[in-house]
Design a protein around this motif. Structure first.
Motif, PDB file in Angstrom:
ATOM      1  N   ARG A 177      47.811  38.324  45.026  1.00 26.34           N
ATOM      2  CA  ARG A 177      46.767  39.343  45.115  1.00 26.34           C
ATOM      3  C   ARG A 177      45.423  38.805  44.658  1.00 26.34           C
ATOM      4  O   ARG A 177      44.377  39.146  45.226  1.00 26.34           O
ATOM      5  CB  ARG A 177      47.174  40.572  44.307  1.00 26.34           C
ATOM      6  N   VAL A 178      45.418  37.946  43.628  1.00 25.50           N
ATOM      7  CA  VAL A 178      44.166  37.328  43.193  1.00 25.50           C
ATOM      8  C   VAL A 178      43.619  36.448  44.310  1.00 25.50           C
ATOM      9  O   VAL A 178      42.419  36.461  44.619  1.00 25.50           O
ATOM     10  CB  VAL A 178      44.379  36.507  41.901  1.00 25.50           C
ATOM     11  N   TRP A 179      44.480  35.675  44.944  1.00 21.34           N
ATOM     12  CA  TRP A 179      44.071  34.816  46.060  1.00 21.34           C
ATOM     13  C   TRP A 179      43.525  35.663  47.198  1.00 21.34           C
ATOM     14  O   TRP A 179      42.533  35.288  47.851  1.00 21.34           O
ATOM     15  CB  TRP A 179      45.272  33.999  46.529  1.00 21.34           C
ATOM     16  N   ASN A 180      44.156  36.797  47.447  1.00 22.41           N
ATOM     17  CA  ASN A 180      43.677  37.713  48.478  1.00 22.41           C
ATOM     18  C   ASN A 180      42.249  38.158  48.184  1.00 22.41           C
ATOM     19  O   ASN A 180      41.401  38.235  49.084  1.00 22.41           O
ATOM     20  CB  ASN A 180      44.619  38.922  48.561  1.00 22.41           C
ATOM     21  N   TYR A 181      41.947  38.411  46.923  1.00 22.64           N
ATOM     22  CA  TYR A 181      40.588  38.808  46.534  1.00 22.64           C
ATOM     23  C   TYR A 181      39.611  37.664  46.758  1.00 22.64           C
ATOM     24  O   TYR A 181      38.496  37.880  47.261  1.00 22.64           O
ATOM     25  CB  TYR A 181      40.577  39.237  45.066  1.00 22.64           C
ATOM     26  N   PHE A 182      39.992  36.445  46.403  1.00 22.27           N
ATOM     27  CA  PHE A 182      39.127  35.290  46.637  1.00 22.27           C
ATOM     28  C   PHE A 182      38.781  35.155  48.117  1.00 22.27           C
ATOM     29  O   PHE A 182      37.683  34.709  48.474  1.00 22.27           O
ATOM     30  CB  PHE A 182      39.801  33.996  46.175  1.00 22.27           C
ATOM     31  N   LEU A 183      39.721  35.520  48.996  1.00 23.50           N
ATOM     32  CA  LEU A 183      39.511  35.402  50.436  1.00 23.50           C
ATOM     33  C   LEU A 183      38.778  36.606  51.030  1.00 23.50           C
ATOM     34  O   LEU A 183      38.576  36.672  52.237  1.00 23.50           O
ATOM     35  CB  LEU A 183      40.863  35.216  51.142  1.00 23.50           C
ATOM     36  N   GLY A 184      38.395  37.560  50.171  1.00 26.29           N
ATOM     37  CA  GLY A 184      37.677  38.730  50.648  1.00 26.29           C
ATOM     38  C   GLY A 184      38.571  39.863  51.114  1.00 26.29           C
ATOM     39  O   GLY A 184      38.105  40.808  51.759  1.00 26.29           O
ATOM     40  N   GLY A 185      39.871  39.801  50.781  1.00 24.77           N
ATOM     41  CA  GLY A 185      40.796  40.839  51.204  1.00 24.77           C
ATOM     42  C   GLY A 185      40.760  42.065  50.311  1.00 24.77           C
ATOM     43  O   GLY A 185      40.129  42.080  49.249  1.00 24.77           O
ATOM     44  N   LYS A 186      41.479  43.091  50.723  1.00 26.37           N
ATOM     45  CA  LYS A 186      41.510  44.366  50.000  1.00 26.37           C
ATOM     46  C   LYS A 186      42.885  44.678  49.412  1.00 26.37           C
ATOM     47  O   LYS A 186      43.074  45.740  48.813  1.00 26.37           O
ATOM     48  CB  LYS A 186      41.092  45.498  50.944  1.00 26.37           C
ATOM     49  N   ASP A 187      43.845  43.780  49.579  1.00 27.08           N
ATOM     50  CA  ASP A 187      45.205  44.029  49.097  1.00 27.08           C
ATOM     51  C   ASP A 187      45.361  43.512  47.673  1.00 27.08           C
ATOM     52  O   ASP A 187      46.085  42.547  47.396  1.00 27.08           O
ATOM     53  CB  ASP A 187      46.233  43.374  50.031  1.00 27.08           C
ATOM     54  N   ASN A 188      44.664  44.157  46.746  1.00 25.75           N
ATOM     55  CA  ASN A 188      44.695  43.763  45.342  1.00 25.75           C
ATOM     56  C   ASN A 188      44.370  44.980  44.486  1.00 25.75           C
ATOM     57  O   ASN A 188      43.946  46.023  45.002  1.00 25.75           O
ATOM     58  CB  ASN A 188      43.709  42.613  45.085  1.00 25.75           C
ATOM     59  N   TYR A 189      44.572  44.834  43.190  1.00 26.06           N
ATOM     60  CA  TYR A 189      44.405  45.949  42.258  1.00 26.06           C
ATOM     61  C   TYR A 189      43.365  45.595  41.193  1.00 26.06           C
ATOM     62  O   TYR A 189      42.953  44.432  41.078  1.00 26.06           O
ATOM     63  CB  TYR A 189      45.756  46.281  41.613  1.00 26.06           C
ATOM     64  N   PRO A 190      42.904  46.581  40.418  1.00 27.29           N
ATOM     65  CA  PRO A 190      41.857  46.301  39.425  1.00 27.29           C
ATOM     66  C   PRO A 190      42.175  45.126  38.505  1.00 27.29           C
ATOM     67  O   PRO A 190      41.294  44.321  38.192  1.00 27.29           O
ATOM     68  CB  PRO A 190      41.747  47.615  38.651  1.00 27.29           C
ATOM     69  N   VAL A 191      43.428  44.998  38.072  1.00 23.58           N
ATOM     70  CA  VAL A 191      43.773  43.896  37.172  1.00 23.58           C
ATOM     71  C   VAL A 191      43.617  42.547  37.864  1.00 23.58           C
ATOM     72  O   VAL A 191      43.198  41.562  37.251  1.00 23.58           O
ATOM     73  CB  VAL A 191      45.212  44.077  36.615  1.00 23.58           C
ATOM     74  N   ASP A 192      43.920  42.486  39.170  1.00 21.04           N
ATOM     75  CA  ASP A 192      43.744  41.247  39.925  1.00 21.04           C
ATOM     76  C   ASP A 192      42.259  40.920  40.062  1.00 21.04           C
ATOM     77  O   ASP A 192      41.841  39.768  39.904  1.00 21.04           O
ATOM     78  CB  ASP A 192      44.365  41.385  41.318  1.00 21.04           C
ATOM     79  N   ARG A 193      41.464  41.948  40.351  1.00 19.81           N
ATOM     80  CA  ARG A 193      40.028  41.729  40.518  1.00 19.81           C
ATOM     81  C   ARG A 193      39.377  41.311  39.204  1.00 19.81           C
ATOM     82  O   ARG A 193      38.456  40.482  39.193  1.00 19.81           O
ATOM     83  CB  ARG A 193      39.368  42.992  41.078  1.00 19.81           C
ATOM     84  N   MET A 194      39.855  41.850  38.084  1.00 15.87           N
ATOM     85  CA  MET A 194      39.297  41.481  36.784  1.00 15.87           C
ATOM     86  C   MET A 194      39.487  39.986  36.524  1.00 15.87           C
ATOM     87  O   MET A 194      38.533  39.279  36.156  1.00 15.87           O
ATOM     88  CB  MET A 194      39.974  42.290  35.670  1.00 15.87           C
ATOM     89  N   VAL A 195      40.717  39.501  36.718  1.00 15.54           N
ATOM     90  CA  VAL A 195      40.995  38.090  36.477  1.00 15.54           C
ATOM     91  C   VAL A 195      40.232  37.225  37.482  1.00 15.54           C
ATOM     92  O   VAL A 195      39.659  36.186  37.123  1.00 15.54           O
ATOM     93  CB  VAL A 195      42.510  37.819  36.557  1.00 15.54           C
ATOM     94  N   ALA A 196      40.219  37.647  38.747  1.00 17.48           N
ATOM     95  CA  ALA A 196      39.518  36.872  39.769  1.00 17.48           C
ATOM     96  C   ALA A 196      38.034  36.754  39.449  1.00 17.48           C
ATOM     97  O   ALA A 196      37.444  35.666  39.553  1.00 17.48           O
ATOM     98  CB  ALA A 196      39.708  37.526  41.132  1.00 17.48           C
ATOM     99  N   GLU A 197      37.415  37.847  39.050  1.00 15.90           N
ATOM    100  CA  GLU A 197      35.980  37.817  38.774  1.00 15.90           C
ATOM    101  C   GLU A 197      35.661  36.992  37.528  1.00 15.90           C
ATOM    102  O   GLU A 197      34.625  36.311  37.478  1.00 15.90           O
ATOM    103  CB  GLU A 197      35.457  39.241  38.652  1.00 15.90           C
ATOM    104  N   GLN A 198      36.532  37.022  36.531  1.00 15.02           N
ATOM    105  CA  GLN A 198      36.325  36.171  35.359  1.00 15.02           C
ATOM    106  C   GLN A 198      36.392  34.700  35.759  1.00 15.02           C
ATOM    107  O   GLN A 198      35.573  33.880  35.317  1.00 15.02           O
ATOM    108  CB  GLN A 198      37.367  36.478  34.287  1.00 15.02           C
ATOM    109  N   ALA A 199      37.367  34.362  36.588  1.00 16.71           N
ATOM    110  CA  ALA A 199      37.496  32.978  37.046  1.00 16.71           C
ATOM    111  C   ALA A 199      36.284  32.564  37.886  1.00 16.71           C
ATOM    112  O   ALA A 199      35.779  31.442  37.767  1.00 16.71           O
ATOM    113  CB  ALA A 199      38.778  32.803  37.846  1.00 16.71           C
ATOM    114  N   MET A 200      35.795  33.484  38.719  1.00 14.73           N
ATOM    115  CA  MET A 200      34.644  33.187  39.578  1.00 14.73           C
ATOM    116  C   MET A 200      33.369  32.978  38.758  1.00 14.73           C
ATOM    117  O   MET A 200      32.505  32.181  39.142  1.00 14.73           O
ATOM    118  CB  MET A 200      34.460  34.301  40.600  1.00 14.73           C
ATOM    119  N   ARG A 201      33.269  33.683  37.643  1.00 12.88           N
ATOM    120  CA  ARG A 201      32.073  33.521  36.811  1.00 12.88           C
ATOM    121  C   ARG A 201      32.019  32.122  36.182  1.00 12.88           C
ATOM    122  O   ARG A 201      30.948  31.510  36.102  1.00 12.88           O
ATOM    123  CB  ARG A 201      32.036  34.592  35.713  1.00 12.88           C
ATOM    124  N   VAL A 202      33.171  31.611  35.747  1.00 12.15           N
ATOM    125  CA  VAL A 202      33.160  30.298  35.099  1.00 12.15           C
ATOM    126  C   VAL A 202      33.319  29.163  36.117  1.00 12.15           C
ATOM    127  O   VAL A 202      32.953  28.016  35.834  1.00 12.15           O
ATOM    128  CB  VAL A 202      34.262  30.191  34.018  1.00 12.15           C
TER     129      VAL A 202
END
Length: 279
Positions: free
Chosen positions: A27-52
């Motif tokens: 689901r985190v990978w899905n968010y990185f690819l611009g997908g919508k099949d993810n949940y708030p917890v996945d987006r939180m971790v993804a966005e933290q990783a994207m910031r650093v």
């Protein structure tokens, strides 16, 4: 029904309950690819990783790009008609079966993943051209015998098979266990089969990129239930012992047979890719 019918299931299990409170790699990978099949917890971790480590989204896109180019080579020049895609993740554009069956409609593809959300989407989205077959197995890479037994219901193990392991081996921290899994999978397929792999590394990029990559890994490993282990060029290279690497060998994902563009060679991203043949 359309002209693309669903494949017959191979004793598919009912989907397990989806845990939306714990981040999952698919689901985190899905968010990185611009997908919508993810949940708030996945987006939180993804966005933290994207910031650093902003390059993480480029790594995700290049991983998908390598899949498309490798499958085109396998189904086209190499003439492979069977694919075992382990750790497939959530369906998106240009999945393995879509790329392979455009070239060879009779191709047979088995997907494997252990995320229950992937199973839900696989049942709805993974279709096949009429001459071919597409199937899905819910299983864990750490149990290769179970995968091989289930895949044998769809694939002919007396004929070449392309084993696809994209972005999954780095979720198994024990190096010797990874090598044992690869040995078992490759033992089961005949000469002329292939291994396609991508793997996270800290050996690519300049010092700043390597530092940002390490920080992003720390973010993921702090929050995710399954840690990610980046490996060196030497360690990843040993996964291909006894195999014949296809040119250009083991390189950054962005540099494996990239598409021609007017912008020159693509920039290096922090992930290895390689395709190799079993002699």
């Amino acid at each position: 029904m359309s002209d693309q019918d669903f494949a017959e299931p191979s004793d598919r299990p009912a989907a397990r309950e989806i845990d939306t409170g714990v981040p999952q790699s698919a689901r985190v990978w899905n968010y990185f690819l611009g997908g919508k099949d993810n949940y708030p917890v996945d987006r939180m971790v993804a966005e933290q990783a994207m910031r650093v480590f902003p390059q993480i989204t480029e790594i995700a896109r290049n991983d998908r790009g390598f899949l498309k180019r490798a499958v085109r080579y396998l189904a086209g020049e190499a003439g492979v008609r069977q694919f075992l895609d382990i750790g497939t993740g959530l369906p998106t554009m240009d999945n393995t079966h879509e790329v392979a069956q455009r070239i060879a409609p009779e191709s047979r593809i088995v997907y494997v993943d252990n995320d229950p959300l992937v199973l839900v989407h696989a049942q709805a989205l993974l279709t096949s051209t009429p001459p071919g077959v597409t199937d899905y197995i819910e299983a864990d890479l750490r149990e290769p015998d179970a995968i091989l037994a289930a895949a044998a219901k769809t694939l002919d193990f007396s004929r070449p098979i392309a084993i696809m392991l994209l972005g999954i081996l780095h979720y198994i921290p024990d190096y010797d266990q990874v090598r044992a899994i690869l040995a078992r999978l490759l033992e089961a397929v005949p000469s002329g089969s292939y291994l396609a792999m991508t793997h996270s590394t800290s050996d690519l990029g300049d010092e700043a990129v390597r530092k940002a990559n390490a920080d992003a890994l720390a973010v993921w490993n702090e929050h995710a239930p399954v840690p990610l282990t980046a490996r060196s060029r030497e360690q990843v290279g040993r996964f291909f012992d006894g195999l014949e690497l296809v040119e250009p060998g083991m390189v950054s994902m962005s540099r494996w047979r990239p598409e021609d563009t007017p912008f020159g060679e693509p920039p290096v991203v922090a992930g290895f890719a390689a395709l190799a043949r079993k002699p």
